[in-house]
Design a protein around this motif. Structure first.
Motif, PDB file in Angstrom:
ATOM      1  N   UNK A 197       0.833  -1.201   0.000  1.00 54.99           N
ATOM      2  CA  UNK A 197       0.000   0.000   0.000  1.00 54.99           C
ATOM      3  C   UNK A 197       0.870   1.253   0.000  1.00 54.99           C
ATOM      4  N   UNK A 198       0.670   2.096  -0.990  1.00 52.56           N
ATOM      5  CA  UNK A 198       1.328   3.395  -1.026  1.00 52.56           C
ATOM      6  C   UNK A 198       0.492   4.412  -0.256  1.00 52.56           C
ATOM      7  N   UNK A 199      -0.790   4.459  -0.539  1.00 58.21           N
ATOM      8  CA  UNK A 199      -1.665   5.401   0.159  1.00 58.21           C
ATOM      9  C   UNK A 199      -3.122   5.002  -0.006  1.00 58.21           C
ATOM     10  N   UNK A 200      -3.920   5.417   0.961  1.00 57.69           N
ATOM     11  CA  UNK A 200      -5.369   5.304   0.876  1.00 57.69           C
ATOM     12  C   UNK A 200      -5.891   6.727   0.831  1.00 57.69           C
ATOM     13  N   UNK A 201      -6.477   7.092  -0.277  1.00 52.35           N
ATOM     14  CA  UNK A 201      -6.834   8.487  -0.529  1.00 52.35           C
ATOM     15  C   UNK A 201      -8.314   8.712  -0.264  1.00 52.35           C
ATOM     16  N   UNK A 202      -8.621   9.670   0.589  1.00 52.99           N
ATOM     17  CA  UNK A 202     -10.001  10.112   0.777  1.00 52.99           C
ATOM     18  C   UNK A 202     -10.175  11.306  -0.167  1.00 52.99           C
TER      19      UNK A 202
END
Length: 258
Positions: A157-162
């Motif tokens: 996982x690089x990022x979880x974007x909201x």
């Protein structure tokens, strides 16, 4: 008479010469056939040698392909783990929303992202989380925590974007501000409602507001504008992690052609 005997002797000499010429011709033919036979034996021997070499190469290729198949299956398993893990958490998020709201029309999975209708979290024109959305966000926080607690997921996982999105109604700058505020509000609530459990993974999260720049439907109708007012949550994978797997596959030494 002497003349007759000489004539008969000449005839015998000619017959003898003809027989000798015939024998010489037959000998030459036998020599040619022998030479052809030796040549054929040489060709056959060369073919047998090449056949043995090909059989040996086939054996080496079979051994290689057996080993390569195991490596390819392992790489495929890694890719399936990545894709399957992301799909699993998106489905858990969707199911959590449906369970709390009892309404499957407010959330969907689209193009690998979880997409929430604006009304799930906010009143029109507001970026304050609706009181009724707290239970849902708490469940989402726990889903994300379980997902990230698995090292097999976390490593990719690089990022979880909201990500907040708006329709084209009103001022473009106001739409960007509203969508950014909404994304930050959702992210802040997720981290706070999850307590330390999710906060330890806070570096995986980010918020972004795109305003009306990324519509998914026409802004010419109310139905289309309603689809454009949304919160999306994509799970972005690490490029390096994916490329490592791809490179491992590309670096496999393929056997030479037979």
């Amino acid at each position: 008479t002497l003349a007759a005997k000489e004539e008969d002797l000449a005839a015998q000499d000619k017959l003898l010469a003809d027989q000798k010429a015939l024998l010489d011709n037959q000998k030459n033919q036998l020599d040619d056939q022998k030479s052809q036979l030796e040549s054929q034996r040489s060709v056959l021997s060369d073919q047998e040698r090449k056949l043995a070499e090909q059989q040996a190469l086939i054996g080496e290729q079979e051994e290689y392909l057996s080993a390569a198949t195991e490596e390819i299956l392992e790489l495929r398993g890694q890719m399936e783990t990545i894709v399957g893990g992301r799909k699993s958490v998106l489905e858990q998020i969707r199911d959590s929303v449906v369970q709390v709201m009892g309404d499957s029309s407010k959330v969907k999975i689209d193009n690998g992202n979880i997409v929430f209708n604006e009304g799930v979290f906010f009143d029109v024109g507001s970026y304050a989380i609706k009181p009724g959305a707290g239970e849902m966000l708490g469940q989402l926080s726990r889903v994300f925590e379980r997902f990230l607690a698995d090292e097999n997921n976390l490593q990719y996982v690089d990022s979880i974007v909201i990500s907040g999105h708006a329709d084209s109604t009103g001022n473009a700058q106001d739409n960007r501000t509203l969508s950014s505020n909404r994304a930050n509000a959702v992210l802040g609530y997720l981290l706070e409602s999850g307590g330390y459990g999710l906060q330890r993974y806070s570096s995986c999260f980010c918020a972004a507001g795109s305003g009306d720049t990324r519509p998914v439907a026409s802004n010419d109708t109310e139905e289309g504008r309603a689809q454009n007012r949304r919160i999306e949550i994509p799970i972005v994978l690490k490029d390096d992690s994916i490329m490592d797997i791809v490179n491992n596959y590309l670096e496999l030494d393929l056997p030479a052609a037979a």
